[in-house]
Design an enzyme around this catalytic site. Sequence first.
Site, PDB file in Angstrom:
ATOM      1  N   CYS A 194       4.890   0.068 -11.864  1.00  0.00           N
ATOM      2  CA  CYS A 194       5.366   1.317 -12.474  1.00  0.00           C
ATOM      3  C   CYS A 194       6.637   1.010 -13.266  1.00  0.00           C
ATOM      4  O   CYS A 194       7.623   1.731 -13.204  1.00  0.00           O
ATOM      5  CB  CYS A 194       5.598   2.405 -11.434  1.00  0.00           C
ATOM      6  SG  CYS A 194       6.667   1.937 -10.053  1.00  0.00           S
ATOM      7  N   ALA A 254       0.773  -1.238   0.000  1.00  0.00           N
ATOM      8  CA  ALA A 254       0.000   0.000   0.000  1.00  0.00           C
ATOM      9  C   ALA A 254       0.809   1.295   0.000  1.00  0.00           C
ATOM     10  O   ALA A 254       0.329   2.315  -0.507  1.00  0.00           O
ATOM     11  CB  ALA A 254      -0.940   0.008   1.204  1.00  0.00           C
ATOM     12  N   ALA A 255       2.004   1.312   0.583  1.00  0.00           N
ATOM     13  CA  ALA A 255       2.728   2.575   0.747  1.00  0.00           C
ATOM     14  C   ALA A 255       3.053   3.190  -0.614  1.00  0.00           C
ATOM     15  O   ALA A 255       3.306   2.458  -1.576  1.00  0.00           O
ATOM     16  CB  ALA A 255       4.003   2.338   1.547  1.00  0.00           C
ATOM     17  N   PRO A 256       3.027   4.521  -0.679  1.00  0.00           N
ATOM     18  CA  PRO A 256       2.832   5.477   0.409  1.00  0.00           C
ATOM     19  C   PRO A 256       1.382   5.794   0.746  1.00  0.00           C
ATOM     20  O   PRO A 256       1.118   6.642   1.594  1.00  0.00           O
ATOM     21  CB  PRO A 256       3.552   6.725  -0.112  1.00  0.00           C
ATOM     22  CG  PRO A 256       3.364   6.652  -1.586  1.00  0.00           C
ATOM     23  CD  PRO A 256       3.441   5.194  -1.934  1.00  0.00           C
ATOM     24  N   GLY A 257       0.416   5.164   0.079  1.00  0.00           N
ATOM     25  CA  GLY A 257      -0.980   5.301   0.470  1.00  0.00           C
ATOM     26  C   GLY A 257      -1.862   6.063  -0.482  1.00  0.00           C
ATOM     27  O   GLY A 257      -3.061   6.215  -0.215  1.00  0.00           O
ATOM     28  N   GLY A 258      -1.338   6.529  -1.604  1.00  0.00           N
ATOM     29  CA  GLY A 258      -2.160   7.279  -2.545  1.00  0.00           C
ATOM     30  C   GLY A 258      -3.297   6.460  -3.118  1.00  0.00           C
ATOM     31  O   GLY A 258      -4.448   6.916  -3.175  1.00  0.00           O
ATOM     32  N   LYS A 259      -3.009   5.236  -3.542  1.00  0.00           N
ATOM     33  CA  LYS A 259      -4.055   4.389  -4.125  1.00  0.00           C
ATOM     34  C   LYS A 259      -5.014   3.909  -3.042  1.00  0.00           C
ATOM     35  O   LYS A 259      -6.217   3.750  -3.288  1.00  0.00           O
ATOM     36  CB  LYS A 259      -3.424   3.206  -4.865  1.00  0.00           C
ATOM     37  CG  LYS A 259      -2.526   3.621  -6.046  1.00  0.00           C
ATOM     38  CD  LYS A 259      -1.924   2.414  -6.730  1.00  0.00           C
ATOM     39  CE  LYS A 259      -0.961   2.808  -7.834  1.00  0.00           C
ATOM     40  NZ  LYS A 259       0.268   3.434  -7.310  1.00  0.00           N
TER      41      LYS A 259
END
Length: 478
Positions: A426, A308-313
């Site tokens: 990415c 999950a990090a950094p948490g944007g999605k």
Amino acid sequence: MAGPQKPGPKRSAPPRQPGSAQADRPRTEQGAARRLANKAARDQRQTVALPPLPADSLALALTIAAEGLAKVRGGQALNDGLASLWAPYPDLPASTRGAAQDMLYGTLRDYARSEVMLRQLMQQALTEPVIDGLLRVALHRLEARPDAAHTIVDQAVEASARIARGGLKGLTNGVLRNALRQWPTLIAAADRDDEGRYRHPRWWINATRRNHPEHWQAILQAANTHPPMCLRINRRVTTLAAEQTLLREAGIATRALGDWALLLEKPIPVASLPGYADGRLSVQDWGAQQAATLLDLQAGQRVLDACAAPGGKTAHMLELADIELTALDADPQRARRVSDQLARLSLNATVQAADCRDASLWDGQAYDRILADVPCSASGVVRRHPDIKWLRQSEDVAGFATLQAEILDALWARLAPGGKMLYVTCSIFADENSLQVARFAARHNDCQRLAFDDGLPERRLLPGPEHDGFYFALLQKR
């Protein structure tokens, strides 16, 4: 300090006066005394403290950028090294900090060019990492600001005097002034060399050419540009039109991308964004914003964000639908960043610092949706993280592919029948993207690849003016 003197012609010693102290002292002792006296004088000159560099000087910005470059070349990721880079300079003006960071990022993007140039300018590599970094930062600055060439050289020499002793100030001065004299030749040499021209390691250039034979040059060139800055509007508390108006009133020009994203015409510090602190908007690349919208989220679903990090999605999914979400990240510090993001946006999820491959985490309840934004080479976001080009090795791609396969197999067991898993990287390399998904589908007979709205079973975004490089594939369990 002056360098060692070349031996000159032998001269006869002056005659000694009888009865003098000089006459009574053995010649060897006289020589030893002179050597000790000379050494003491040299040591005294070496230990004279130089005044600190002015806080708003180019010399200090060059020094900080050189220190950061040395950290990266020592194996430290840029994100991890930045905090420690600023620590010795608590009163650093914003202008100096901005200049140092800009030069550091720019030098990392252009690192291969400085490598070619230094081979022309020096017979052997330097062993003092910060001075080596200083020369590279100065060469980058000279190419970016040719009108300020003499100021750059003078300030780099001033910086070198504080970084190291033992003649390295003179070396810095000599190398950079020689560079000015040879500048057209140095640029031509850098442009003839593939690494110098495309500003990437040779293995990376070759891999990009193999993976994208029609676009490889454009991809490499895009990776050397400044990344775009895009905002995601928190649709739970505001609208795109309202935020665009507020930004315009603050003098920040934007362009809408879709219904919930704004592309800034010029990047600015995050702290300067009105609406960021109170959770009305977030900074997230337009390409990264595609993930949450492709997962087909519905209210009431049980969802896992596996890396999950950094948490944007993570936050974006919670903004889109009322779901029960668990967010995992193997790094405790990075997991805290997820929690911080959610707190700023007033969103709720279960956040755990844990490896998503760990079977003991599973409580037996399957997930309706899984986001598998897996670790990868990050070759699609390298302009945002230019240190990656020089920290990665060619064999790392295969290592990431192995890790990705392990994660996919572990997560598939937690997906409910009929559930969907979105595979995201990415990366621009097929081993981590289309080939990875094909291998996974071949291992799992219950895997069905779903088409996106354009009818294709995968979505590839290459780095461009609006977004970074990403790969998406949506898999459903039969």
